[in-house]
Design a protein around this motif. Sequence first.
Motif: not given
Length: 340
Positions: A104-105, A108-109, A309-310, A313-314, A316-317, A325, A336
């Motif tokens: 997931p990271l 998003v990255k 990024i974490e 991501t939190n 978004k998800y 992670f 994912f």
Amino acid sequence: MILEKIKELQQRVEGLQATTADEIEKLRIQYLSKKGELSALMNEFRNVPAEQKKEVGMRINELKQKAFDKINSLREALGGNNDADSAIDITRTAYPIRLGTRHPLTLVKNEIIDIFSRLGFSLAEGPEIEDDWHVFSSMNFADDHPARDMQDTFFIEAHPDIILRTHTSSVQSRVMERQQPPIRVICPGRVYRNEAISARAHCFFHQVEGLYVDQDVSFTDLKQVLLLFAKELFGPDTKIRLRPSYFPFTEPSAEMDISCNICGGVGCGFCKHTGWVEILGCGMVHPRVLELNGIDSTKYKGYAFGMGIERITNLKYQVSDLRLFSENDVRFLEEFEAAN
Ligand code: DAH
């Protein structure tokens, strides 16, 4: 004529007989190997006139399937388990192959990089093991700034000047020292801080840094780019707000909140019922930072921003525990799959 040849081969294939595994293997080589009869047929297929290709192609495929089936059924008839080798069915198809999932990271990255690359930013990276200069001094941290403290920064014992970078702002310095403006870079990377590991903090995490240096760059440019970024990443209804803040490397500095995309701004547990969540720090590059990195601050201005990024991501998800992670539990990662 090729169609006749196919027919003839088909009859031969149907009548194949074998009583030992060796014989079956010989037949497999004769018909199905790279140098076998079916491969030869495929070579001939190239010369088939275009209007016949469809039909001939279909026939060859049928024949291939028949040959596979025949050889498999001969194997089965043999009982399969007479010798150790036959326990492995080398003709068995490998499909369906299970696809892996992106972390997931990484998802998003990549999305962040994609948005900024559409805005003309290019990618820059720097080392995770850094020196004090690139992480702190060149970024205008005073010698006694608390971020340099042992409690925050991982030092290499024998070399107190060598540290694990605590933020990706160090890449700003790496870029400026080798390139004159115009500069537009986006710098993703892993960073390290000496924190106790919990659901809300980890000793390593990921950031994306942005840097834009040119003539006549203004705070308005920064705000506009960040607004567009927020809308692209979180949807067109997303709002942003900037609050005054302080970073040694920017002046003025701000922190940016977005309208909470979990509750849509009405207020929920995630945004502590404020309707807003902080996602990044930003500001105009401090003239001293430009000078320290070899750029004429009377000629050029810049803006910079940095985000975790974490955290994004939190948002978004809705991942509630940071440790997920880095545990690489496939049950978590598989969630994912659809986002790939
Ligand atoms: N380096 C900051 C941090 O780790 C984030 C940051 C804030 C980067 C403001 C920037 C900036 O480039 O302008 O918390």
